[in-house]
Design a protein around this motif. Structure first.
Motif, PDB file in Angstrom:
ATOM      1  N   SER A   1       1.244  -1.115   0.024  1.00 43.14           N
ATOM      2  CA  SER A   1       0.512   0.305  -0.078  1.00 43.14           C
ATOM      3  C   SER A   1       0.665   0.835   0.001  1.00 43.14           C
ATOM      4  O   SER A   1       0.235   2.500  -0.637  1.00 43.14           O
ATOM      5  CB  SER A   1      -0.653   0.234   1.291  1.00 43.14           C
TER       6      SER A   1
ATOM      7  N   PHE B   1       0.028   3.928  -3.026  1.00 44.66           N
ATOM      8  CA  PHE B   1      -0.431   5.074  -3.248  1.00 44.66           C
ATOM      9  C   PHE B   1       0.802   6.028  -2.893  1.00 44.66           C
ATOM     10  O   PHE B   1      -0.081   7.205  -4.228  1.00 44.66           O
ATOM     11  CB  PHE B   1      -0.003   5.293  -1.281  1.00 44.66           C
TER      12      PHE B   1
ATOM     13  N   ALA C   1      -0.209   9.055  -6.209  1.00 45.23           N
ATOM     14  CA  ALA C   1      -0.567  10.542  -5.126  1.00 45.23           C
ATOM     15  C   ALA C   1       0.441  11.170  -6.766  1.00 45.23           C
ATOM     16  O   ALA C   1       0.154  12.489  -7.107  1.00 45.23           O
ATOM     17  CB  ALA C   1      -0.017  10.854  -4.126  1.00 45.23           C
TER      18      ALA C   1
END
Lengths: 326, 316
Positions: free
Chosen positions: B39, B43, B47
């Motif tokens: 994760s 992430f 982003a």
């Protein structure tokens, strides 16, 4: 031309060129050509290092001077800011305290303070190591997961990596610039570290996954049977065996961050600027201070050259995206 | 071994093992570990890679200007794209870029492959000299561009001096001349990246087993035939891979050229990325430059895909 040894030719090293058998001759020519290329390719670098030890007038001499009296003026100019003063004012200051004071005054200038070079160099170090650490840390974990577990999108990984590398950095910088402006990450080391990490992460995962794939699963399974959890098995069994892969990835990331220019140029200014955007500005108003530029260049390139020589094997694996596995 | 049996085995053993920590941590099943490990990466990629890309696509349909954030953002549809695709200047910049990519690839392939073939002879010290040859490609392209400005000085630079040692042509102004500037950047890029092509070719050459050559000799093959039928087909995938990576990078080239010539004189060396930077960060035409960025990306992506398909065919 056959590569089989001509058995009628006498062996031994003290024979003339024409009598040497064909394969020796070919090796000799190959060596000659390669060494010539290597020397010619090194001339620009050697010249720059030499220039860093010249005085500014010598550096723009015509025709170019190969032999000249060495001077540390370039390095002094690199690390200081100076202002031009009248000889009378300089007289009134009293005798120079240090050797570099003396050097600067001989040009009718006075040191007014340190330049920003050391700052920028330090930023390069912090951002370089910071982003490398983060990339390797996250990349190792993700590579392990991609290798050992059934994760969605696993097969698209290579495709994804190649595509993220197809955007010109300037293009990526446009939205990042806006985003960082909103988030307050503009001109911060953290912002650049996150950006470099994100840029290198997919490649790092790809490289590291290759290494993890080579480690047999039996070791971890045995550890789990022995009562260790997955996490413990990872840290005790798998991680130590990934050292080579981690080294290769770390060096690749470090050199990327060290050399990077576009993002540093567009997303940093006063606080977090690294060396590459700064070095071209050393030229100064007159456009003459080549020794200072050369000095900055030499100091900046030196670590990379040392790395290349010492850690060649690990380097190669990283920059060829894992294609070279020697 | 299925993860379930492992889980059960681990849990049974863990329950038997004393110590609260071990018992608590068994709660982390394989799936949880997998998600925990992935994760942060996902992430960060979402982003900083994916979200900005989507935002760029959105911006490309607007007339947003980043230096006037308060101004009304209008949706203008495909007007940016029409302007770009119809612009003579843009086609000019793409031509400059194509010229750069073509010649750098050609020169680097010829010299790189040649060097690899020579180094593969394994003369004494070849490893040392290989390391020496590698150094230029490890350097910061922006810094390289800066110091080659010094080397290219018409009167006082050693490039002009060395050229005049061979042919008396007077001061050679590589950077200021409209005809020579494109070659100035090609020379510097070739100086930097030929080792890269050489490395990959060398890896390819080293993967060719000797017995193939020996068998060819039994069949009385000459040097050229050995090269054409054994060496070249085996090296080609590596060579094409190197060209793919360097080709993409040179299409995006910015650092070195911007420091060396700033895209000049005029716009004779204005590569696509340089113009993009001008539009986005000097003229602040954010919407327009977003569209240009998307067009560049799609171009590279499309060409890259075609190339990779060809590469896969060669590999088989």
């Amino acid at each position: 031309m056959s590569t089989l040894v001509d058995s009628t030719a006498p062996k031994g090293s003290n024979k003339s060129f024409s009598v040497m058998d064909a394969s020796r001759r070919v090796k000799w020519i190959a060596a000659l050509l390669v060494i010539t290329y290597a020397l010619v390719a090194t001339v620009p670098l050697v010249w720059i290092v030499m220039t860093s030890f010249r005085t500014p007038p010598d550096s723009i001499a015509y025709p170019p001077k190969v032999i000249a009296e060495p001077s540390l003026e370039g390095y002094v100019n690199l690390f200081t800011t100076r202002s031009r003063q009248t000889p009378e004012y300089i007289e009134s200051l009293g005798p120079p305290q240090t050797w570099y004071d003396e050097l600067v005054r001989s040009r009718n200038m006075v040191i007014t303070g340190p330049s920003r070079f050391a700052d920028r160099y330090w930023n390069s170090i912090v951002i370089g190591f910071g982003s490398t650490f983060l990339t390797v840390f996250l990349g190792t974990l993700a590579a392990y997961a991609f290798s050992r577990f059934k994760v969605p999108l696993k097969d698209d990984l290579l495709f994804f990596i190649l595509s993220t590398r197809m955007m010109p950095p300037i293009a990526v910088a446009i939205p990042i610039f806006l985003m960082y402006r909103e988030l307050g990450l503009s001109d911060t080391a953290l912002g650049i570290i996150l950006l470099y990490t994100a840029v290198n992460l997919s490649l790092a995962v790809w490289l590291l996954k290759g290494f993890v794939d080579e480690i047999p699963r039996e070791y971890e399974e045995a550890a789990v049977i022995d009562g260790y959890t997955r996490l413990q098995a990872f840290f005790r069994v798998v991680l130590p065996q990934m050292r080579a892969g981690i080294a290769a990835t770390a060096i690749f990331c470090l050199i990327f961050a060290w050399n990077e220019y576009a993002f540093a140029l567009l997303l940093t200014s006063g606080e977090a600027q690294t060396a590459p955007p700064f070095i071209p500005t050393i030229i100064g108003e007159g456009g003459l201070d080549w020794p200072a530029v050369a000095a900055g260049t030499t100091l900046f390139l030196l670590p990379v050259v040392i790395f290349t020589v010492l850690l060649r094997k690990q380097l190669l694996r990283g920059i060829t995206f894992g294609a070279v596995r020697r | 071994m299925s993860t379930q049996t492992l889980d059960r085995a681990a849990q049974r053993v863990a329950r038997a093992t004393p110590g609260g920590f071990a018992r608590r941590v068994t709660g982390l099943s394989d799936r949880m570990v997998a998600w925990l490990f992935i994760s942060p990466t996902i992430f960060l990629l979402l982003a900083i890679n994916i979200f900005p890309l989507v935002w760029t696509v959105y911006l490309s349909f607007t007339n947003y200007r980043a230096n006037q954030p308060g101004r009304e953002v209008e949706w203008i549809g495909t007007r940016n794209y029409e302007r770009i695709l119809g612009s003579e200047d843009i086609w000019g910049y793409m031509q400059v870029t194509a010229h750069f990519v073509f010649w750098t690839m050609l020169l680097q392939v010829l010299i790189g492959l040649g060097l690899a073939l020579l180094i593969n002879r394994n003369f004494k010290g070849s490893s040392f000299w290989t390391t020496v040859i590698l150094i230029p490609m490890m350097l910061s392209p922006a810094v390289v561009g800066t110091f080659w400005t010094y080397l290219y000085q018409p009167q006082t630079g050693i490039f002009s001096y060395v050229v005049n040692l061979f042919a008396d042509v007077g001061a050679v102004d590589m950077i200021g001349s409209v005809t020579l500037a494109p070659w100035a950047i090609i020379i510097v890029d070739t100086w930097m990246w030929t080792p890269y092509i050489m490395l990959l070719c060398l890896a390819g050459l080293r993967s060719i087993p000797d017995y193939l050559y020996e068998a060819a000799e039994v069949d009385r093959a000459n040097t050229w035939q050995k090269f054409w039928y054994i060496t070249l087909p085996r090296v080609l995938p590596f060579l094409m891979l190197a060209v793919l990576f360097r080709g993409i990078e040179n299409f995006k080239m910015f650092d070195m050229v911007v420091e060396l010539t700033s895209g000049g004189p005029g716009s004779t060396t204005e590569l696509a990325s340089i113009n993009l930077k001008r539009e986005a960060f000097e003229k602040w035409r954010t919407g327009y430059s977003s569209a240009f960025a998307i067009i560049l990306f799609v171009t590279v992506f499309g060409l890259g895909n075609i190339y990779v398909k060809a590469l896969n065919k060669v590999k088989s």
